[in-house]
Enzyme design. Structure first.
Site, PDB file in Angstrom:
ATOM      1  N   ARG A   1      12.490   3.790  14.781  1.00  0.00           N
ATOM      2  CA  ARG A   1      12.033   5.145  15.358  1.00  0.00           C
ATOM      3  C   ARG A   1      12.470   5.615  16.599  1.00  0.00           C
ATOM      4  O   ARG A   1      12.459   6.748  16.974  1.00  0.00           O
ATOM      5  CB  ARG A   1      10.307   5.053  15.414  1.00  0.00           C
ATOM      6  CG  ARG A   1       9.826   5.027  13.908  1.00  0.00           C
ATOM      7  CD  ARG A   1       8.444   4.734  14.159  1.00  0.00           C
ATOM      8  NE  ARG A   1       7.651   4.511  12.795  1.00  0.00           N
ATOM      9  CZ  ARG A   1       6.703   3.924  12.790  1.00  0.00           C
ATOM     10  NH1 ARG A   1       5.976   3.466  13.721  1.00  0.00           N
ATOM     11  NH2 ARG A   1       6.044   3.629  11.406  1.00  0.00           N
TER      12      ARG A   1
ATOM     13  N   HIS B   1      -7.186   8.025   8.212  1.00  0.00           N
ATOM     14  CA  HIS B   1      -7.444   7.903   9.528  1.00  0.00           C
ATOM     15  C   HIS B   1      -8.250   8.940  10.070  1.00  0.00           C
ATOM     16  O   HIS B   1      -7.801  10.050   9.840  1.00  0.00           O
ATOM     17  CB  HIS B   1      -6.122   7.798  10.575  1.00  0.00           C
ATOM     18  CG  HIS B   1      -5.418   6.394  10.283  1.00  0.00           C
ATOM     19  ND1 HIS B   1      -5.889   5.323   9.600  1.00  0.00           N
ATOM     20  CD2 HIS B   1      -4.261   6.025  10.776  1.00  0.00           C
ATOM     21  CE1 HIS B   1      -5.024   4.256   9.517  1.00  0.00           C
ATOM     22  NE2 HIS B   1      -4.110   4.671  10.279  1.00  0.00           N
TER      23      HIS B   1
ATOM     24  N   ARG C   1      -9.725   0.456  15.234  1.00  0.00           N
ATOM     25  CA  ARG C   1     -10.039   0.266  13.738  1.00  0.00           C
ATOM     26  C   ARG C   1     -11.397   0.421  13.207  1.00  0.00           C
ATOM     27  O   ARG C   1     -12.305  -0.218  14.057  1.00  0.00           O
ATOM     28  CB  ARG C   1      -9.407  -1.211  13.407  1.00  0.00           C
ATOM     29  CG  ARG C   1      -8.627  -1.899  12.579  1.00  0.00           C
ATOM     30  CD  ARG C   1      -7.631  -0.998  11.803  1.00  0.00           C
ATOM     31  NE  ARG C   1      -6.303  -1.532  11.820  1.00  0.00           N
ATOM     32  CZ  ARG C   1      -5.275  -0.839  11.305  1.00  0.00           C
ATOM     33  NH1 ARG C   1      -5.383   0.284  10.655  1.00  0.00           N
ATOM     34  NH2 ARG C   1      -4.211  -1.224  11.721  1.00  0.00           N
TER      35      ARG C   1
ATOM     36  N   SER D   1      -6.621   0.380   5.522  1.00  0.00           N
ATOM     37  CA  SER D   1      -5.517   0.375   4.841  1.00  0.00           C
ATOM     38  C   SER D   1      -4.250   0.536   5.693  1.00  0.00           C
ATOM     39  O   SER D   1      -3.123   0.303   5.278  1.00  0.00           O
ATOM     40  CB  SER D   1      -5.665   1.539   3.891  1.00  0.00           C
ATOM     41  OG  SER D   1      -5.993   2.637   4.601  1.00  0.00           O
TER      42      SER D   1
ATOM     43  N   GLN E   1      -3.511   8.428   5.577  1.00  0.00           N
ATOM     44  CA  GLN E   1      -2.504   7.851   6.345  1.00  0.00           C
ATOM     45  C   GLN E   1      -1.465   7.035   5.641  1.00  0.00           C
ATOM     46  O   GLN E   1      -0.172   6.834   5.828  1.00  0.00           O
ATOM     47  CB  GLN E   1      -2.719   7.204   7.677  1.00  0.00           C
ATOM     48  CG  GLN E   1      -2.877   5.462   7.509  1.00  0.00           C
ATOM     49  CD  GLN E   1      -3.942   5.164   6.450  1.00  0.00           C
ATOM     50  OE1 GLN E   1      -5.008   5.879   6.272  1.00  0.00           O
ATOM     51  NE2 GLN E   1      -3.851   3.905   6.016  1.00  0.00           N
TER      52      GLN E   1
ATOM     53  N   ALA F   1       0.936  -1.128  -0.016  1.00  0.00           N
ATOM     54  CA  ALA F   1      -0.075   0.033   0.030  1.00  0.00           C
ATOM     55  C   ALA F   1       0.781   1.108  -0.119  1.00  0.00           C
ATOM     56  O   ALA F   1       0.580   2.117  -0.808  1.00  0.00           O
ATOM     57  CB  ALA F   1      -1.058   0.067   1.117  1.00  0.00           C
ATOM     58  N   VAL F   2       1.866   1.362   0.908  1.00  0.00           N
ATOM     59  CA  VAL F   2       2.801   2.266   0.976  1.00  0.00           C
ATOM     60  C   VAL F   2       3.692   2.388  -0.265  1.00  0.00           C
ATOM     61  O   VAL F   2       3.968   3.552  -0.853  1.00  0.00           O
ATOM     62  CB  VAL F   2       3.471   2.501   2.228  1.00  0.00           C
ATOM     63  CG1 VAL F   2       4.575   3.725   2.412  1.00  0.00           C
ATOM     64  CG2 VAL F   2       2.743   2.424   3.587  1.00  0.00           C
TER      65      VAL F   2
ATOM     66  N   ARG G   1       8.294 -13.328  -3.540  1.00  0.00           N
ATOM     67  CA  ARG G   1       6.928 -13.658  -4.410  1.00  0.00           C
ATOM     68  C   ARG G   1       6.624 -12.537  -5.402  1.00  0.00           C
ATOM     69  O   ARG G   1       5.805 -12.864  -6.423  1.00  0.00           O
ATOM     70  CB  ARG G   1       5.922 -13.287  -3.458  1.00  0.00           C
ATOM     71  CG  ARG G   1       5.904 -14.306  -2.319  1.00  0.00           C
ATOM     72  CD  ARG G   1       4.727 -14.096  -1.134  1.00  0.00           C
ATOM     73  NE  ARG G   1       5.012 -12.828  -0.510  1.00  0.00           N
ATOM     74  CZ  ARG G   1       5.584 -12.693   0.738  1.00  0.00           C
ATOM     75  NH1 ARG G   1       6.286 -13.819   1.354  1.00  0.00           N
ATOM     76  NH2 ARG G   1       6.064 -11.485   1.316  1.00  0.00           N
TER      77      ARG G   1
ATOM     78  N   CYS H   1       1.955   6.534  11.736  1.00  0.00           N
ATOM     79  CA  CYS H   1       0.665   7.228  10.998  1.00  0.00           C
ATOM     80  C   CYS H   1       0.080   8.122  11.788  1.00  0.00           C
ATOM     81  O   CYS H   1      -0.315   9.100  11.534  1.00  0.00           O
ATOM     82  CB  CYS H   1      -0.136   6.420   9.790  1.00  0.00           C
ATOM     83  SG  CYS H   1      -0.839   4.992  10.648  1.00  0.00           S
TER      84      CYS H   1
HETATM   85  N1  LIG Z   1      -0.372   1.137   5.482  1.00  0.00           N
HETATM   86  C1  LIG Z   1      -0.118   2.409   6.211  1.00  0.00           C
HETATM   87  O1  LIG Z   1      -0.976   3.412   6.200  1.00  0.00           O
HETATM   88  C2  LIG Z   1       1.372   2.478   6.658  1.00  0.00           C
HETATM   89  C3  LIG Z   1       1.504   3.811   7.663  1.00  0.00           C
HETATM   90  C4  LIG Z   1       2.635   3.914   7.772  1.00  0.00           C
HETATM   91  C5  LIG Z   1       3.715   2.961   7.924  1.00  0.00           C
HETATM   92  N2  LIG Z   1       3.427   2.031   7.581  1.00  0.00           N
HETATM   93  C6  LIG Z   1       4.399   0.667   7.428  1.00  0.00           C
HETATM   94  O2  LIG Z   1       5.056   0.478   6.341  1.00  0.00           O
HETATM   95  C7  LIG Z   1       5.171  -0.834   6.158  1.00  0.00           C
HETATM   96  C8  LIG Z   1       4.434  -1.301   4.858  1.00  0.00           C
HETATM   97  O3  LIG Z   1       3.182  -1.102   4.891  1.00  0.00           O
HETATM   98  P1  LIG Z   1       1.984  -1.420   3.726  1.00  0.00           P
HETATM   99  O4  LIG Z   1       0.922  -1.062   4.358  1.00  0.00           O
HETATM  100  O5  LIG Z   1       2.453  -1.002   2.775  1.00  0.00           O
HETATM  101  O6  LIG Z   1       2.134  -3.066   3.829  1.00  0.00           O
HETATM  102  P2  LIG Z   1       1.670  -4.187   2.474  1.00  0.00           P
HETATM  103  O7  LIG Z   1       0.535  -3.308   2.027  1.00  0.00           O
HETATM  104  O8  LIG Z   1       1.551  -5.398   3.208  1.00  0.00           O
HETATM  105  O9  LIG Z   1       3.022  -4.144   1.890  1.00  0.00           O
HETATM  106  C9  LIG Z   1       4.320  -4.760   2.185  1.00  0.00           C
HETATM  107  C10 LIG Z   1       5.283  -4.725   1.248  1.00  0.00           C
HETATM  108  O10 LIG Z   1       6.501  -5.182   1.906  1.00  0.00           O
HETATM  109  C11 LIG Z   1       7.040  -6.161   1.029  1.00  0.00           C
HETATM  110  N3  LIG Z   1       7.652  -7.361   1.767  1.00  0.00           N
HETATM  111  C12 LIG Z   1       6.880  -8.334   2.521  1.00  0.00           C
HETATM  112  N4  LIG Z   1       7.912  -9.302   3.034  1.00  0.00           N
HETATM  113  C13 LIG Z   1       9.188  -8.856   2.410  1.00  0.00           C
HETATM  114  C14 LIG Z   1      10.345  -9.399   2.245  1.00  0.00           C
HETATM  115  N5  LIG Z   1      10.827 -10.586   2.957  1.00  0.00           N
HETATM  116  N6  LIG Z   1      11.412  -8.924   1.382  1.00  0.00           N
HETATM  117  C15 LIG Z   1      11.091  -7.749   0.569  1.00  0.00           C
HETATM  118  N7  LIG Z   1       9.907  -7.287   0.815  1.00  0.00           N
HETATM  119  C16 LIG Z   1       8.938  -7.989   1.489  1.00  0.00           C
HETATM  120  C17 LIG Z   1       5.786  -6.760   0.081  1.00  0.00           C
HETATM  121  O11 LIG Z   1       6.165  -7.318  -0.852  1.00  0.00           O
HETATM  122  P3  LIG Z   1       5.473  -8.777  -1.485  1.00  0.00           P
HETATM  123  O12 LIG Z   1       4.023  -7.925  -2.183  1.00  0.00           O
HETATM  124  O13 LIG Z   1       6.117  -9.305  -2.492  1.00  0.00           O
HETATM  125  O14 LIG Z   1       4.868  -9.869  -0.457  1.00  0.00           O
HETATM  126  C18 LIG Z   1       5.150  -5.514   0.039  1.00  0.00           C
HETATM  127  O15 LIG Z   1       5.704  -5.033  -0.998  1.00  0.00           O
HETATM  128  C19 LIG Z   1       4.832  -1.560   7.561  1.00  0.00           C
HETATM  129  O16 LIG Z   1       6.178  -1.712   8.165  1.00  0.00           O
HETATM  130  C20 LIG Z   1       4.031  -0.448   7.938  1.00  0.00           C
HETATM  131  O17 LIG Z   1       3.990  -0.678   9.393  1.00  0.00           O
HETATM  132  C21 LIG Z   1       2.260   1.496   6.949  1.00  0.00           C
END
Ligand SMILES: NC(=O)c1ccc[n+]([C@@H]2O[C@H](COP(=O)([O-])OP(=O)(O)OC[C@H]3O[C@@H](n4cnc5c(N)ncnc54)[C@H](OP(=O)(O)O)[C@@H]3O)[C@@H](O)[C@H]2O)c1
Length: 337
Positions: free
Chosen positions: A101, A243, A236, A160, A316, A15-16, A41, A130
Protein backbone atom coordinates in the site's frame (compact mmCIF):
# COMPACT_ATOMS: atom_id res chain seq x y z
CA UNK A 1 -16.37 -5.36 -19.81
CA UNK A 2 -16.80 -7.65 -22.80
CA UNK A 3 -13.53 -9.59 -22.77
CA UNK A 4 -13.69 -12.72 -20.63
CA UNK A 5 -10.84 -12.99 -18.15
CA UNK A 6 -8.82 -15.78 -16.59
CA UNK A 7 -9.12 -15.03 -12.88
CA UNK A 8 -7.62 -16.44 -9.67
CA UNK A 9 -8.73 -15.77 -6.12
CA UNK A 10 -5.80 -16.13 -3.75
CA UNK A 11 -7.17 -16.70 -0.23
CA UNK A 12 -10.55 -17.94 -1.47
CA UNK A 13 -11.46 -19.77 1.75
CA UNK A 14 -11.21 -16.58 3.83
CA UNK A 15 -13.76 -13.89 4.66
CA UNK A 16 -12.66 -11.63 1.79
CA UNK A 17 -12.12 -14.55 -0.61
CA UNK A 18 -15.69 -15.76 -0.12
CA UNK A 19 -16.99 -12.25 -0.75
CA UNK A 20 -14.99 -12.11 -4.00
CA UNK A 21 -16.95 -15.13 -5.24
CA UNK A 22 -20.25 -13.56 -4.21
CA UNK A 23 -19.44 -10.29 -5.99
CA UNK A 24 -18.08 -11.90 -9.17
CA UNK A 25 -21.43 -13.67 -9.47
CA UNK A 26 -23.52 -10.65 -8.50
CA UNK A 27 -21.72 -8.27 -10.89
CA UNK A 28 -21.68 -10.81 -13.74
CA UNK A 29 -17.90 -10.42 -13.98
CA UNK A 30 -16.82 -11.92 -17.34
CA UNK A 31 -14.89 -15.08 -16.43
CA UNK A 32 -13.30 -17.48 -18.87
CA UNK A 33 -11.38 -19.47 -16.28
CA UNK A 34 -11.48 -19.42 -12.47
CA UNK A 35 -8.69 -20.71 -10.23
CA UNK A 36 -9.31 -20.98 -6.51
CA UNK A 37 -6.19 -20.80 -4.35
CA UNK A 38 -5.52 -20.98 -0.62
CA UNK A 39 -3.04 -22.70 1.70
CA UNK A 40 -2.16 -26.40 1.60
CA UNK A 41 -4.70 -26.86 4.45
CA UNK A 42 -7.55 -26.20 2.02
CA UNK A 43 -6.12 -28.00 -1.03
CA UNK A 44 -8.72 -30.34 -2.54
CA UNK A 45 -11.67 -28.65 -0.80
CA UNK A 46 -14.59 -28.21 -3.20
CA UNK A 47 -16.29 -24.81 -3.58
CA UNK A 48 -19.40 -24.22 -5.65
CA UNK A 49 -19.53 -21.20 -7.96
CA UNK A 50 -22.47 -20.53 -10.28
CA UNK A 51 -23.59 -24.14 -10.29
CA UNK A 52 -20.15 -25.61 -10.92
CA UNK A 53 -17.79 -27.30 -8.44
CA UNK A 54 -14.20 -26.03 -8.23
CA UNK A 55 -11.34 -27.63 -6.31
CA UNK A 56 -9.17 -25.35 -4.19
CA UNK A 57 -5.45 -25.68 -5.00
CA UNK A 58 -2.47 -24.73 -2.84
CA UNK A 59 -1.03 -21.40 -4.00
CA UNK A 60 2.45 -21.90 -5.41
CA UNK A 61 4.77 -19.80 -7.60
CA UNK A 62 3.59 -21.65 -10.73
CA UNK A 63 -0.15 -21.21 -9.96
CA UNK A 64 -0.51 -18.03 -12.01
CA UNK A 65 0.56 -18.92 -15.56
CA UNK A 66 -1.81 -17.67 -18.27
CA UNK A 67 -3.96 -15.58 -15.91
CA UNK A 68 -5.28 -12.05 -16.53
CA UNK A 69 -6.24 -11.15 -12.96
CA UNK A 70 -5.35 -12.24 -9.42
CA UNK A 71 -7.56 -11.00 -6.60
CA UNK A 72 -5.40 -11.59 -3.54
CA UNK A 73 -6.39 -11.73 0.13
CA UNK A 74 -4.17 -14.33 1.79
CA UNK A 75 -2.21 -11.99 4.07
CA UNK A 76 0.77 -9.68 3.52
CA UNK A 77 3.49 -12.33 3.75
CA UNK A 78 1.91 -14.48 1.01
CA UNK A 79 1.33 -11.44 -1.20
CA UNK A 80 4.97 -10.40 -0.83
CA UNK A 81 6.16 -13.94 -1.56
CA UNK A 82 3.97 -14.58 -4.62
CA UNK A 83 3.74 -11.08 -6.19
CA UNK A 84 6.93 -11.47 -8.30
CA UNK A 85 5.51 -14.66 -9.89
CA UNK A 86 2.09 -13.06 -10.47
CA UNK A 87 3.63 -10.01 -12.13
CA UNK A 88 5.96 -12.23 -14.21
CA UNK A 89 2.95 -14.22 -15.44
CA UNK A 90 1.54 -10.98 -16.89
CA UNK A 91 -1.56 -10.98 -14.67
CA UNK A 92 -2.79 -7.88 -12.84
CA UNK A 93 -2.64 -8.39 -9.05
CA UNK A 94 -5.23 -6.43 -7.07
CA UNK A 95 -3.97 -6.90 -3.54
CA UNK A 96 -6.08 -6.59 -0.39
CA UNK A 97 -3.23 -6.85 2.09
CA UNK A 98 -1.03 -4.08 3.48
CA UNK A 99 2.06 -5.47 1.65
CA UNK A 100 2.31 -2.81 -1.09
CA UNK A 101 0.00 0.00 0.00
CA UNK A 102 2.71 2.50 0.85
CA UNK A 103 5.07 1.60 -2.03
CA UNK A 104 5.33 4.84 -4.05
CA UNK A 105 5.51 2.82 -7.29
CA UNK A 106 2.21 1.03 -6.60
CA UNK A 107 -1.15 2.79 -6.96
CA UNK A 108 -3.42 2.71 -3.90
CA UNK A 109 -6.95 3.18 -5.17
CA UNK A 110 -10.50 3.91 -4.06
CA UNK A 111 -12.38 4.10 -7.39
CA UNK A 112 -14.69 6.90 -6.18
CA UNK A 113 -11.62 8.99 -5.24
CA UNK A 114 -8.55 8.38 -7.43
CA UNK A 115 -9.47 6.10 -10.37
CA UNK A 116 -6.90 7.92 -12.52
CA UNK A 117 -4.09 6.25 -10.52
CA UNK A 118 -5.06 2.82 -11.92
CA UNK A 119 -3.44 3.63 -15.28
CA UNK A 120 0.07 3.90 -13.81
CA UNK A 121 0.18 0.35 -12.45
CA UNK A 122 3.06 -1.96 -13.33
CA UNK A 123 1.28 -5.20 -12.48
CA UNK A 124 0.09 -4.52 -8.92
CA UNK A 125 -2.66 -2.25 -7.58
CA UNK A 126 -3.14 -2.05 -3.82
CA UNK A 127 -6.53 -1.98 -2.14
CA UNK A 128 -6.53 0.34 0.89
CA UNK A 129 -7.21 -0.60 4.51
CA UNK A 130 -10.91 -1.16 5.20
CA UNK A 131 -11.38 1.66 7.75
CA UNK A 132 -9.64 4.04 5.33
CA UNK A 133 -11.87 3.12 2.36
CA UNK A 134 -15.04 3.44 4.43
CA UNK A 135 -14.04 6.92 5.68
CA UNK A 136 -12.76 8.24 2.34
CA UNK A 137 -15.81 7.43 0.18
CA UNK A 138 -17.94 10.08 1.98
CA UNK A 139 -15.04 12.41 2.87
CA UNK A 140 -13.78 12.83 -0.71
CA UNK A 141 -16.81 14.77 -2.06
CA UNK A 142 -16.55 17.07 0.97
CA UNK A 143 -12.80 17.46 0.46
CA UNK A 144 -13.29 18.39 -3.21
CA UNK A 145 -15.72 21.20 -2.34
CA UNK A 146 -14.56 22.52 1.03
CA UNK A 147 -10.99 21.07 1.41
CA UNK A 148 -10.58 19.05 4.58
CA UNK A 149 -7.69 20.39 6.66
CA UNK A 150 -7.98 17.85 9.45
CA UNK A 151 -10.19 15.01 10.58
CA UNK A 152 -10.47 12.97 13.76
CA UNK A 153 -11.75 9.40 13.42
CA UNK A 154 -12.98 6.97 16.06
CA UNK A 155 -13.71 3.53 14.63
CA UNK A 156 -16.04 0.79 15.86
CA UNK A 157 -14.68 -2.23 13.99
CA UNK A 158 -16.44 -5.55 13.51
CA UNK A 159 -14.91 -8.92 14.39
CA UNK A 160 -14.97 -9.91 10.70
CA UNK A 161 -12.23 -7.35 10.02
CA UNK A 162 -9.89 -9.91 11.59
CA UNK A 163 -11.07 -12.70 9.25
CA UNK A 164 -13.47 -15.62 9.11
CA UNK A 165 -12.11 -17.22 12.29
CA UNK A 166 -12.65 -14.04 14.33
CA UNK A 167 -16.29 -13.90 13.17
CA UNK A 168 -16.76 -17.47 14.37
CA UNK A 169 -15.03 -16.59 17.65
CA UNK A 170 -17.57 -13.83 18.37
CA UNK A 171 -20.45 -16.28 17.84
CA UNK A 172 -18.86 -19.02 19.97
CA UNK A 173 -17.98 -16.57 22.78
CA UNK A 174 -21.48 -15.05 22.80
CA UNK A 175 -23.01 -18.54 23.14
CA UNK A 176 -20.50 -19.59 25.83
CA UNK A 177 -21.01 -16.35 27.79
CA UNK A 178 -24.81 -16.72 27.78
CA UNK A 179 -24.51 -20.39 28.76
CA UNK A 180 -22.38 -19.35 31.75
CA UNK A 181 -19.31 -21.11 30.32
CA UNK A 182 -15.73 -19.83 30.47
CA UNK A 183 -14.88 -17.59 27.50
CA UNK A 184 -11.41 -18.24 26.07
CA UNK A 185 -10.05 -15.85 23.40
CA UNK A 186 -8.18 -17.73 20.68
CA UNK A 187 -8.11 -15.56 17.55
CA UNK A 188 -8.51 -12.04 18.96
CA UNK A 189 -6.38 -11.08 21.97
CA UNK A 190 -9.30 -10.36 24.36
CA UNK A 191 -12.89 -11.42 24.89
CA UNK A 192 -14.87 -9.84 22.04
CA UNK A 193 -18.37 -10.91 23.12
CA UNK A 194 -19.92 -8.21 25.36
CA UNK A 195 -16.69 -6.23 25.31
CA UNK A 196 -14.82 -3.46 23.46
CA UNK A 197 -11.04 -3.24 23.13
CA UNK A 198 -8.33 -1.26 21.36
CA UNK A 199 -7.69 -2.56 17.80
CA UNK A 200 -5.62 -5.73 17.84
CA UNK A 201 -2.84 -4.44 15.55
CA UNK A 202 0.65 -3.74 16.90
CA UNK A 203 1.21 -0.53 18.89
CA UNK A 204 4.09 1.59 17.56
CA UNK A 205 6.60 3.66 19.57
CA UNK A 206 4.31 6.71 19.19
CA UNK A 207 1.46 4.86 20.96
CA UNK A 208 -0.69 4.52 17.83
CA UNK A 209 -1.67 1.06 16.58
CA UNK A 210 -0.95 0.03 12.98
CA UNK A 211 -4.61 0.42 11.97
CA UNK A 212 -4.56 4.08 13.14
CA UNK A 213 -1.30 4.78 11.33
CA UNK A 214 -2.64 3.16 8.14
CA UNK A 215 -5.61 5.55 8.14
CA UNK A 216 -3.24 8.53 8.38
CA UNK A 217 -0.70 7.47 5.75
CA UNK A 218 -3.09 5.89 3.26
CA UNK A 219 -5.45 8.90 3.24
CA UNK A 220 -2.59 11.23 2.30
CA UNK A 221 -1.56 8.93 -0.58
CA UNK A 222 -5.10 8.38 -1.93
CA UNK A 223 -6.08 12.06 -1.66
CA UNK A 224 -2.69 13.16 -3.06
CA UNK A 225 -2.69 15.63 -0.17
CA UNK A 226 0.24 15.43 2.20
CA UNK A 227 -0.92 18.41 4.28
CA UNK A 228 -4.17 16.86 5.49
CA UNK A 229 -4.01 16.12 9.23
CA UNK A 230 -5.59 12.94 10.59
CA UNK A 231 -5.77 11.36 14.01
CA UNK A 232 -7.57 8.09 14.72
CA UNK A 233 -8.58 5.78 17.57
CA UNK A 234 -9.40 2.30 16.33
CA UNK A 235 -11.46 -0.06 18.43
CA UNK A 236 -12.91 -3.55 18.03
CA UNK A 237 -16.60 -3.94 18.97
CA UNK A 238 -18.77 -7.07 19.23
CA UNK A 239 -20.35 -6.59 15.81
CA UNK A 240 -20.22 -9.49 13.39
CA UNK A 241 -19.80 -7.54 10.18
CA UNK A 242 -19.50 -3.88 9.01
CA UNK A 243 -17.41 -1.14 10.58
CA UNK A 244 -18.74 2.18 11.91
CA UNK A 245 -16.81 5.42 12.40
CA UNK A 246 -17.39 8.77 14.11
CA UNK A 247 -15.71 11.44 11.97
CA UNK A 248 -14.96 15.02 13.06
CA UNK A 249 -13.91 17.11 10.09
CA UNK A 250 -12.41 20.62 9.84
CA UNK A 251 -12.68 22.24 6.43
CA UNK A 252 -10.96 25.26 4.91
CA UNK A 253 -14.21 26.61 3.47
CA UNK A 254 -17.30 26.72 5.73
CA UNK A 255 -19.82 23.97 4.98
CA UNK A 256 -23.15 23.70 6.79
CA UNK A 257 -24.56 20.26 7.69
CA UNK A 258 -27.35 20.98 5.17
CA UNK A 259 -24.85 21.65 2.37
CA UNK A 260 -22.87 18.55 3.34
CA UNK A 261 -26.06 16.46 3.30
CA UNK A 262 -26.87 17.66 -0.25
CA UNK A 263 -23.32 16.93 -1.45
CA UNK A 264 -23.40 13.46 0.09
CA UNK A 265 -26.83 12.64 -1.36
CA UNK A 266 -25.32 12.99 -4.84
CA UNK A 267 -22.00 11.29 -4.05
CA UNK A 268 -21.24 7.89 -5.62
CA UNK A 269 -21.05 4.98 -3.18
CA UNK A 270 -22.82 6.92 -0.39
CA UNK A 271 -26.31 6.60 1.10
CA UNK A 272 -27.50 9.31 3.51
CA UNK A 273 -29.47 7.98 6.50
CA UNK A 274 -30.03 10.99 8.71
CA UNK A 275 -33.48 11.03 10.31
CA UNK A 276 -33.26 13.14 13.47
CA UNK A 277 -36.95 12.80 14.32
CA UNK A 278 -36.90 9.02 14.34
CA UNK A 279 -33.37 8.86 15.77
CA UNK A 280 -32.53 6.71 12.77
CA UNK A 281 -28.92 6.83 11.60
CA UNK A 282 -26.28 4.50 10.08
CA UNK A 283 -25.98 1.10 11.75
CA UNK A 284 -23.57 -1.76 10.97
CA UNK A 285 -26.46 -4.24 10.83
CA UNK A 286 -28.03 -2.25 8.00
CA UNK A 287 -24.70 -1.61 6.26
CA UNK A 288 -24.10 -5.37 6.11
CA UNK A 289 -24.36 -6.67 2.55
CA UNK A 290 -24.69 -3.15 1.08
CA UNK A 291 -22.29 -1.62 -1.42
CA UNK A 292 -22.89 1.93 -0.16
CA UNK A 293 -21.35 3.62 2.86
CA UNK A 294 -24.17 4.85 5.11
CA UNK A 295 -23.72 8.43 6.38
CA UNK A 296 -25.72 10.36 8.97
CA UNK A 297 -25.70 12.33 12.23
CA UNK A 298 -24.54 15.27 10.15
CA UNK A 299 -24.14 18.23 12.47
CA UNK A 300 -21.91 21.23 13.04
CA UNK A 301 -18.97 20.83 15.38
CA UNK A 302 -18.95 24.26 17.01
CA UNK A 303 -15.79 23.55 19.02
CA UNK A 304 -13.59 24.29 15.99
CA UNK A 305 -13.72 26.68 13.01
CA UNK A 306 -15.66 25.09 10.10
CA UNK A 307 -16.28 21.86 12.01
CA UNK A 308 -18.56 19.09 10.77
CA UNK A 309 -19.39 15.83 12.58
CA UNK A 310 -20.86 12.64 11.13
CA UNK A 311 -21.33 8.94 11.82
CA UNK A 312 -20.83 6.35 9.10
CA UNK A 313 -21.17 2.58 8.67
CA UNK A 314 -19.89 0.39 5.84
CA UNK A 315 -19.53 -3.30 5.08
CA UNK A 316 -15.77 -3.67 5.31
CA UNK A 317 -15.63 -7.12 3.69
CA UNK A 318 -17.57 -5.69 0.74
CA UNK A 319 -16.64 -2.01 0.05
CA UNK A 320 -13.74 -2.14 2.54
CA UNK A 321 -12.16 -5.07 0.67
CA UNK A 322 -13.66 -7.30 -2.05
CA UNK A 323 -15.97 -4.82 -3.78
CA UNK A 324 -13.34 -2.08 -3.93
CA UNK A 325 -10.86 -4.56 -5.47
CA UNK A 326 -13.36 -5.77 -8.08
CA UNK A 327 -14.28 -2.18 -8.97
CA UNK A 328 -10.54 -1.53 -9.52
CA UNK A 329 -10.29 -4.61 -11.76
CA UNK A 330 -13.38 -3.56 -13.73
CA UNK A 331 -11.85 -0.13 -14.39
CA UNK A 332 -8.42 -1.55 -15.20
CA UNK A 333 -9.83 -3.91 -17.84
CA UNK A 334 -12.54 -1.54 -19.14
CA UNK A 335 -10.13 -0.06 -21.68
CA UNK A 336 -9.68 -3.57 -23.19
CA UNK A 337 -13.31 -3.84 -24.21
N1 LIG B 1 -11.62 -9.14 6.69
C1 LIG B 1 -11.62 -7.90 6.27
O1 LIG B 1 -12.56 -7.13 6.51
C2 LIG B 1 -10.47 -7.35 5.47
C3 LIG B 1 -10.60 -6.08 4.93
C4 LIG B 1 -9.56 -5.55 4.16
C5 LIG B 1 -8.42 -6.29 3.98
N2 LIG B 1 -8.29 -7.53 4.54
C6 LIG B 1 -7.03 -8.26 4.31
O2 LIG B 1 -7.28 -9.37 3.46
C7 LIG B 1 -6.46 -10.46 3.86
C8 LIG B 1 -7.37 -11.66 4.16
O3 LIG B 1 -8.29 -11.33 5.16
P1 LIG B 1 -9.49 -12.26 5.57
O4 LIG B 1 -10.26 -11.49 6.56
O5 LIG B 1 -10.17 -12.83 4.39
O6 LIG B 1 -8.69 -13.44 6.36
P2 LIG B 1 -9.12 -14.94 6.63
O7 LIG B 1 -10.59 -15.07 6.71
O8 LIG B 1 -8.30 -15.35 7.79
O9 LIG B 1 -8.60 -15.72 5.32
C9 LIG B 1 -7.24 -15.85 5.00
C10 LIG B 1 -7.08 -16.55 3.67
O10 LIG B 1 -5.69 -16.64 3.35
C11 LIG B 1 -5.36 -17.97 3.06
N3 LIG B 1 -3.98 -18.30 3.44
C12 LIG B 1 -3.44 -18.26 4.68
N4 LIG B 1 -2.16 -18.69 4.62
C13 LIG B 1 -1.90 -19.00 3.32
C14 LIG B 1 -0.78 -19.51 2.64
N5 LIG B 1 0.35 -19.82 3.27
N6 LIG B 1 -0.88 -19.72 1.29
C15 LIG B 1 -2.01 -19.44 0.64
N7 LIG B 1 -3.13 -18.95 1.25
C16 LIG B 1 -3.06 -18.75 2.57
C17 LIG B 1 -6.34 -18.79 3.88
O11 LIG B 1 -6.40 -20.10 3.38
P3 LIG B 1 -6.69 -21.37 4.37
O12 LIG B 1 -8.17 -21.36 4.60
O13 LIG B 1 -6.25 -22.51 3.51
O14 LIG B 1 -5.88 -21.17 5.59
C18 LIG B 1 -7.61 -17.98 3.66
O15 LIG B 1 -8.15 -18.29 2.39
C19 LIG B 1 -5.63 -9.98 5.04
O16 LIG B 1 -4.39 -9.51 4.58
C20 LIG B 1 -6.45 -8.84 5.59
O17 LIG B 1 -5.67 -7.88 6.27
C21 LIG B 1 -9.31 -8.08 5.27
Amino acid sequence: MAKKLKVAILGVTGAVGQEFLELLKERKFPIEELRLLASGRSAGKEIEFMGKGYKVAEAKPDSFKGLDLVLSSAGGAISRELAPYIVKSGALMVDNTSAFRMDPEIPLVVPEVNPEDIARHKGIIANPNCSTIIALVPLWPIHKIAKIKRFVAATYQAASGAGAKAMEELQVQARDFLDGKKVTPKVLPHQIAFNVFSHNSKIGPDGYCEEETKMVKETKKIFHDHDIQIVATCVRVPVLRAHSEALFVETERPLSPEEAREILKKAPGVKVIDDREKNYFPMPLEATGQDDILVGRLRADATVKNGLAMFIAGDQIRKGAALNAIQIAELAFASQR
